[in-house]
Design an enzyme around this catalytic site. Structure first.
Site, PDB file in Angstrom:
ATOM      1  N   SER A  54       0.991  -0.777  -0.382  1.00  0.00           N
ATOM      2  CA  SER A  54       0.261   0.260   0.213  1.00  0.00           C
ATOM      3  C   SER A  54       1.319   1.054  -0.281  1.00  0.00           C
ATOM      4  CB  SER A  54      -0.941   0.329   0.880  1.00  0.00           C
ATOM      5  OG  SER A  54      -1.565   1.009   0.938  1.00  0.00           O
ATOM      6  N   TYR A  98      -1.783  -0.039  10.821  1.00  0.00           N
ATOM      7  CA  TYR A  98      -2.040  -1.053   9.693  1.00  0.00           C
ATOM      8  C   TYR A  98      -0.626  -0.067   8.234  1.00  0.00           C
ATOM      9  CZ  TYR A  98      -3.611  -0.764   4.012  1.00  0.00           C
ATOM     10  OH  TYR A  98      -3.501  -1.174   3.275  1.00  0.00           O
TER      11      TYR A  98
END
Length: 252
Positions: free
Chosen positions: A147, A161
């Site tokens: 990501s 995250y």
């Protein structure tokens, strides 16, 4: 006439985790359309079975294997199923992931644990399941979906995250440096892409912010699928190590 590039995908055996929706489903469809033999993994077998049926109806080859990537035994079973069905493993797309966002001060420790179990351990378990087989056959390609949150810490709601995606980057680069034997390693780091990942937040305020952000920016899941195809279709001596893609409108 089939091009040389297309032949670099046709016939390859590709495992895709998190294949029941979003990025994983789209990646599976794109690889199947180019002649790859698919081994599709997810927990929701009803969706996997539907996707397998559609691929087969289009003339492709695919099987479904119920898999929870946080369980090492499931990944070992997945790899064994691929070899049993198709004789080898050429590509692993480590796509399965979760994104339950919230500020650290809200102490959603159970969600932290789940995020680590899926996003870090799941990637490592996938690598552990396929690497010996790829080493033995002298070739293979491991693609880890990370990501843009692994490039910059996603504060104030995505610190944990981000930590997992920074870890995926470190694992990918270390694996690339350590492996020989014709094994390629690619990390793909998307921005806001249409998928169920955005629905993972139990914190109402964080969930509302994420929804607004995605509604304003998200691009289709096949944006990532095309990036995966690009990496896989390269000649065997070319290793696309990293791909970062975002919506044009996304500044993060």
């Amino acid at each position: 006439m089939t091009s040389i590039i297309e032949n670099n995908i046709a016939g390859k055996v590709a495992i895709v985790t998190g294949a029941s929706s979003g990025l994983g489903e789209s990646t599976a469809r794109h690889l199947a359309a180019r002649g790859a033999k698919l081994v599709l993994a997810a927990r929701r077998t009803d969706r996997l079975d539907k996707l397998v049926a559609e691929i087969r109806e289009s003339g492709g080859e695919a099987i479904a294997v119920a898999t929870d990537v946080s369980k090492r035994a499931d990944l070992e079973k997945l790899a064994a199923s691929a070899v049993e069905a198709f004789g080898r493993i050429d590509v692993l797309v480590n796509n399965a992931g979760v994104m339950p966002l919230s500020p650290i001060e809200k102490l959603k420790v159970d969600e932290w644990d789940r995020t680590i179990d899926v996003n870090i351990k799941g990637v490592l378990y996938g690598i552990a399941a396929v690497l010996p087989r790829m080493t033995a056959q002298g070739s293979g390609h491991i693609i880890n979906i990370a990501s843009v949150a692994g490039l910059k810490v996603f504060t104030p709601i995505g610190t944990v995250y981000s930590a997992t995606k920074f870890a995926v980057r470190a694992i990918s680069e270390g694996l690339r440096a350590e492996t020989g034997h014709g094994i390629r390693v690619t990390i793909v780091s998307p921005g806001a892409v249409e998928s169920e990942l955005q629905l993972g937040s139990s914190d109402a305020e964080s969930a509302a912010g994420v929804k607004a952000f995605y509604d304003a920016n998200q691009i289709p899941a096949d944006s990532v699928a095309r990036a995966v195809v690009y990496a896989v279709e390269q000649p065997a001596n070319v290793d696309i190590n990293e791909i970062v893609l975002r919506p044009v409108t996304q500044d993060f």
